[in-house]
Design a protein around this motif. Structure first.
Motif, PDB file in Angstrom:
ATOM      1  N   THR A 137      -5.420 -16.735   4.128  1.00 20.51           N
ATOM      2  CA  THR A 137      -3.953 -16.743   4.839  1.00 20.51           C
ATOM      3  C   THR A 137      -3.265 -17.928   4.712  1.00 20.51           C
ATOM      4  O   THR A 137      -3.912 -18.955   4.838  1.00 20.51           O
ATOM      5  N   ARG A 150      -7.782 -13.359   6.850  1.00 19.33           N
ATOM      6  CA  ARG A 150      -7.728 -12.099   7.535  1.00 19.33           C
ATOM      7  C   ARG A 150      -8.501 -11.083   6.763  1.00 19.33           C
ATOM      8  O   ARG A 150      -8.801 -11.001   5.484  1.00 19.33           O
ATOM      9  N   TYR A 152      -9.122  -6.839   5.978  1.00 24.59           N
ATOM     10  CA  TYR A 152      -8.532  -5.207   5.875  1.00 24.59           C
ATOM     11  C   TYR A 152      -9.392  -4.466   5.731  1.00 24.59           C
ATOM     12  O   TYR A 152     -10.351  -4.473   4.840  1.00 24.59           O
ATOM     13  N   GLU A 158      -5.210  -3.790   8.935  1.00 25.75           N
ATOM     14  CA  GLU A 158      -6.074  -5.001   9.391  1.00 25.75           C
ATOM     15  C   GLU A 158      -7.027  -4.717  10.468  1.00 25.75           C
ATOM     16  O   GLU A 158      -6.884  -3.823  11.105  1.00 25.75           O
ATOM     17  N   THR A 159      -8.223  -5.571  10.223  1.00 27.63           N
ATOM     18  CA  THR A 159      -9.186  -5.171  10.975  1.00 27.63           C
ATOM     19  C   THR A 159     -10.013  -6.575  11.359  1.00 27.63           C
ATOM     20  O   THR A 159      -9.477  -7.500  10.945  1.00 27.63           O
TER      21      THR A 159
END
Length: 285
Positions: A137, A150, A152, A158-159
């Motif tokens: 990111t 990040r 996903y 998003e997770t």
């Protein structure tokens, strides 16, 4: 057995080891040239730099350097302009090649590293529910306890990295991705902090560190003519057990590229990427 036949046997064996999860595929932008359709996005950092400089006027001396070009746009036209341009450029999703389709159909591949910004491989993986995306990111969007990347889920939501680490296959895009959130590393400012801490391994997700253990890598469609590209590759493969291979045009490599392969113990495979992809497509675990 002649030398060409021997090399084909070696490549076929590498393909079986990728399919069996012993070798991690490390993809560069040139894998997009394998698609039967014309590629709608730039293929490589220099091509992208030229396209960005055609949209926003930048000094001629930096037009061959993506990171300097992106930094100029960020500095003089704002980060929002750079993000918007990158999202526009990579909004089209290139048609998958035989290599993309083969990789996406392999349930036994624990990790795929994809260093370009396109969404081709993610789209190929989309029908599966057992994969996750972990991506770098940008400095402009770093927040929270894990500012470097990040995660996903397969649904694009998003997770957490811990949840992503439970997936059968993790797609790792260290330079970010246009989809699902349009978050990319492109400018010099994006890389300053990352490169400062990358030798410590901090920007590398734990899921990647765990899955590279006891495995090797095979580089496909990658070149290493720039220090940033070499540094990221070195940090991602660090502490992997090997072996390591790279499908590269040996006669066209720069001195720095040859040194990089030698120092990192990467065996060059002097065969066209299209031939390698065709051999891999028949490989099974």
């Amino acid at each position: 057995m002649n030398a060409a036949a021997t090399l084909r046997d070696i490549v076929s064996d590498i393909g079986h080891r990728v399919a069996g999860g012993q070798l991690i595929p490390f993809l560069g932008p040139e894998v997009l040239t394998l698609s039967p359709e014309a590629c709608p996005v730039p293929v490589g950092a220099r091509d992208l730099a030229h396209l960005l400089s055609s949209r926003v006027a930048v000094p001629g001396r930096i037009r061959n350097n993506l990171w300097h070009t992106a930094q100029y746009i960020e500095t003089f036209r704002h980060r929002v302009t750079l993000d918007k341009l990158m999202l526009e450029v990579f909004k089209p999703v290139p048609a998958p090649s035989i290599l993309h389709s083969w990789l996406a159909a392999l349930p036994g591949v624990p990790l795929i590293v994809d260093t370009w910004y396109d969404g081709t491989l993610a789209q190929c993986l989309a029908p599966r529910a057992d994969w996750a995306l972990v991506q770098g990111t940008s400095k402009a969007r770093r927040t929270g306890d894990a500012p470097w990347y990040r995660a996903y889920g397969s649904d694009g939501a998003e997770t957490t990295e811990a949840q992503a680490a439970q997936a059968a296959t993790v797609l790792y895009k260290p330079h970010g991705a246009a989809q699902p959130a349009g978050d990319v590393l492109a400018s010099d400012a994006d890389y300053v902090e990352v490169l400062t801490d990358i030798d410590l391994g901090l920007p590398i997700p734990q899921a990647v560190k765990d899955r590279r253990k006891e495995r090797g890598f095979v580089f496909l469609g990658c070149r290493f003519y720039d220090q940033i590209l070499r540094t990221f590759a070195r940090s991602i493969i660090k502490h992997s057990s090997g072996p390591r291979f790279a499908v590269v045009p040996v006669g066209d490599l720069t001195r720095n590229e040859l040194k990089f392969l030698e120092v990192e113990g990467i065996t060059p495979i002097d065969m066209s990427l299209a031939e390698v992809a065709a051999l891999f497509a028949g490989a099974t675990p």
